[in-house]
Design an enzyme around this catalytic site. Structure first.
Site, PDB file in Angstrom:
ATOM      1  N   GLY A   1      55.955  37.173  18.386  1.00 55.95           N
ATOM      2  CA  GLY A   1      55.089  37.533  17.263  1.00 55.95           C
ATOM      3  C   GLY A   1      55.565  36.840  16.003  1.00 55.95           C
ATOM      4  O   GLY A   1      56.692  36.323  15.948  1.00 55.95           O
TER       5      GLY A   1
ATOM      6  N   GLN B   1      56.781  36.149   6.996  1.00 60.60           N
ATOM      7  CA  GLN B   1      57.994  35.460   7.456  1.00 60.60           C
ATOM      8  C   GLN B   1      57.980  33.967   7.150  1.00 60.60           C
ATOM      9  O   GLN B   1      59.017  33.318   7.181  1.00 60.60           O
ATOM     10  CB  GLN B   1      58.176  35.665   8.965  1.00 60.60           C
ATOM     11  CG  GLN B   1      58.475  37.101   9.348  1.00 60.60           C
ATOM     12  CD  GLN B   1      58.561  37.257  10.848  1.00 60.60           C
ATOM     13  OE1 GLN B   1      57.550  37.459  11.511  1.00 60.60           O
ATOM     14  NE2 GLN B   1      59.750  37.137  11.401  1.00 60.60           N
TER      15      GLN B   1
ATOM     16  N   CYS C   1      64.158  39.792  15.886  1.00 60.52           N
ATOM     17  CA  CYS C   1      63.308  39.279  14.790  1.00 60.52           C
ATOM     18  C   CYS C   1      63.712  37.840  14.515  1.00 60.52           C
ATOM     19  O   CYS C   1      64.908  37.534  14.400  1.00 60.52           O
ATOM     20  CB  CYS C   1      63.510  40.137  13.542  1.00 60.52           C
ATOM     21  SG  CYS C   1      62.460  39.630  12.159  1.00 60.52           S
ATOM     22  N   LEU C   2      62.711  36.976  14.404  1.00 60.12           N
ATOM     23  CA  LEU C   2      62.998  35.567  14.129  1.00 60.12           C
ATOM     24  C   LEU C   2      63.616  35.393  12.741  1.00 60.12           C
ATOM     25  O   LEU C   2      64.251  34.377  12.478  1.00 60.12           O
ATOM     26  CB  LEU C   2      61.719  34.727  14.253  1.00 60.12           C
ATOM     27  CG  LEU C   2      61.084  34.737  15.659  1.00 60.12           C
ATOM     28  CD1 LEU C   2      59.754  34.004  15.640  1.00 60.12           C
ATOM     29  CD2 LEU C   2      62.019  34.124  16.694  1.00 60.12           C
TER      30      LEU C   2
ATOM     31  N   HIS D   1      55.960  46.147  14.515  1.00 54.57           N
ATOM     32  CA  HIS D   1      57.014  45.338  13.874  1.00 54.57           C
ATOM     33  C   HIS D   1      56.377  44.320  12.914  1.00 54.57           C
ATOM     34  O   HIS D   1      56.845  44.136  11.778  1.00 54.57           O
ATOM     35  CB  HIS D   1      57.805  44.644  14.996  1.00 54.57           C
ATOM     36  CG  HIS D   1      58.872  43.701  14.575  1.00 54.57           C
ATOM     37  ND1 HIS D   1      60.211  43.918  14.810  1.00 54.57           N
ATOM     38  CD2 HIS D   1      58.808  42.487  13.951  1.00 54.57           C
ATOM     39  CE1 HIS D   1      60.914  42.907  14.339  1.00 54.57           C
ATOM     40  NE2 HIS D   1      60.087  42.006  13.818  1.00 54.57           N
ATOM     41  N   GLU D   2      55.287  43.672  13.365  1.00 51.84           N
ATOM     42  CA  GLU D   2      54.649  42.637  12.524  1.00 51.84           C
ATOM     43  C   GLU D   2      53.920  43.271  11.327  1.00 51.84           C
ATOM     44  O   GLU D   2      53.947  42.712  10.222  1.00 51.84           O
ATOM     45  CB  GLU D   2      53.682  41.778  13.351  1.00 51.84           C
ATOM     46  CG  GLU D   2      54.291  41.089  14.563  1.00 51.84           C
ATOM     47  CD  GLU D   2      55.551  40.293  14.287  1.00 51.84           C
ATOM     48  OE1 GLU D   2      55.762  39.894  13.129  1.00 51.84           O
ATOM     49  OE2 GLU D   2      56.356  40.113  15.216  1.00 51.84           O
TER      50      GLU D   2
ATOM     51  N   HIS E   1      56.290  43.861   8.679  1.00 50.75           N
ATOM     52  CA  HIS E   1      56.595  42.654   7.879  1.00 50.75           C
ATOM     53  C   HIS E   1      55.581  42.498   6.745  1.00 50.75           C
ATOM     54  O   HIS E   1      55.941  42.143   5.627  1.00 50.75           O
ATOM     55  CB  HIS E   1      56.532  41.401   8.757  1.00 50.75           C
ATOM     56  CG  HIS E   1      57.800  41.076   9.486  1.00 50.75           C
ATOM     57  ND1 HIS E   1      59.005  40.909   8.838  1.00 50.75           N
ATOM     58  CD2 HIS E   1      58.056  40.844  10.801  1.00 50.75           C
ATOM     59  CE1 HIS E   1      59.947  40.600   9.726  1.00 50.75           C
ATOM     60  NE2 HIS E   1      59.397  40.556  10.932  1.00 50.75           N
TER      61      HIS E   1
HETATM   62  O1  K1U Z   1      58.658  39.277  14.013  1.00 48.37           O
HETATM   63  C1  K1U Z   1      59.353  38.483  14.627  1.00 48.37           C
HETATM   64  O2  K1U Z   1      60.286  37.926  14.082  1.00 48.37           O
HETATM   65  C2  K1U Z   1      59.073  38.165  16.076  1.00 48.37           C
HETATM   66  C3  K1U Z   1      59.846  39.069  17.033  1.00 48.37           C
HETATM   67  C4  K1U Z   1      58.896  40.087  17.576  1.00 48.37           C
HETATM   68  C5  K1U Z   1      59.495  41.272  18.273  1.00 48.37           C
HETATM   69  C6  K1U Z   1      60.310  41.133  19.380  1.00 48.37           C
HETATM   70  C7  K1U Z   1      60.822  42.248  20.017  1.00 48.37           C
HETATM   71  C8  K1U Z   1      60.490  43.507  19.572  1.00 48.37           C
HETATM   72  C9  K1U Z   1      59.692  43.635  18.454  1.00 48.37           C
HETATM   73  C10 K1U Z   1      59.186  42.510  17.815  1.00 48.37           C
HETATM   74  C11 K1U Z   1      60.418  38.208  18.130  1.00 48.37           C
HETATM   75  O3  K1U Z   1      59.743  37.502  18.781  1.00 48.37           O
HETATM   76  S1  K1U Z   1      62.123  38.300  18.396  1.00 48.37           S
HETATM   77  C12 K1U Z   1      62.491  37.178  19.716  1.00 48.37           C
HETATM   78  C13 K1U Z   1      61.943  37.525  21.061  1.00 48.37           C
HETATM   79  O4  K1U Z   1      61.265  36.696  21.606  1.00 48.37           O
HETATM   80  C14 K1U Z   1      62.163  38.813  21.757  1.00 48.37           C
HETATM   81  C15 K1U Z   1      63.208  39.674  21.448  1.00 48.37           C
HETATM   82  C16 K1U Z   1      63.370  40.874  22.136  1.00 48.37           C
HETATM   83  C17 K1U Z   1      62.510  41.222  23.156  1.00 48.37           C
HETATM   84  C18 K1U Z   1      61.476  40.370  23.483  1.00 48.37           C
HETATM   85  C19 K1U Z   1      61.337  39.172  22.797  1.00 48.37           C
HETATM   86 ZN    ZN Z   2      60.341  40.244  12.724  1.00 53.25          ZN
END
Ligand code: K1U
Ligand code: ZN
Length: 169
Positions: A46, A51, A92-93, A134-135, A138
């Site tokens: 996401g 971001q 989170c990225l 989560h998004e 943000h």
């Molecule tokens: O918002 C962001 O930075 C994106 C985030 C989204 C997210 C992942 C996991 C749980 C809630 C929200 C990411 O993509 S983090 C990296 C990722 O690919 C990931 C991390 C944990 C589980 C699954 C994927």
């Molecule tokens: Zn995030």
């Protein structure tokens, strides 16, 4: 298309509140495309416009393993959230290499507009519900680490500082 720079916590711009998109035009469609490309390049599931330092209510999500089920949400709003909550490990990225458990409503209903401006509703649970919440956080200027205790937040800040020092040296 272009890869956008992802702001890194604790950048204060991550705490700006995004404004609603009032006209879904070619420039908004271009931002959404660039956001999707940035999300895929960073291997995220996401990305919120906040971001990438764009303070408008735009989100892209793709939780599919094949990376071919892109969902774009413009002006997303949570219509309903279940009383039942569930804890998931979130990343989170904008907070690289930090993974922490956060408890959120397990089921949600969201209303948003697509890139044609049409309104749609989406019922979500599991990882999709977690990612949408989560998004949307943000867009409100909230980063997932703010759900953690002050002690854990301090530890996260210390780990990020150490990571940054390792990258420089
Ligand atoms: O918002 C962001 O930075 C994106 C985030 C989204 C997210 C992942 C996991 C749980 C809630 C929200 C990411 O993509 S983090 C990296 C990722 O690919 C990931 C991390 C944990 C589980 C699954 C994927
Ligand atoms: Zn995030």
């Amino acid at each position: 298309m272009a890869l956008l720079t992802i702001l890194q916590f604790p950048d204060l711009r991550l705490h700006k509140v995004a404004a609603p998109v009032d006209k879904i035009d070619a420039s908004i469609r271009q931002i959404a495309k660039d956001m999707a490309q940035t999300m895929y390049a960073a291997a995220g599931i996401g990305l919120a416009a906040t971001q990438v330092d764009i303070h408008q209510r735009i989100i892209v999500i793709d939780i599919s393993e094949e990376r071919n089920q892109l969902i774009t949400l413009i002006n997303p709003e949570i219509l309903w959230a279940s009383e039942a909550k569930k804890a998931w490990t979130e990343g989170c990225l904008s907070v690289p290499n930090i993974f922490e458990m956060v408890e959120r409503p397990e089921h949600i209903r969201v209303r948003a507009q697509n890139l044609d401006g049409d309104f749609f509703e989406l019922d979500a649970d599991g990882l999709l519900a977690v990612c949408i919440q989560h998004e949307i956080d943000h867009l409100a200027g909230k980063v997932f680490v703010e759900y953690l205790s002050q002690l854990k937040q301090n530890r996260v800040r210390t780990r990020l500082k150490k990571q940054a020092r390792r990258i420089v040296s």
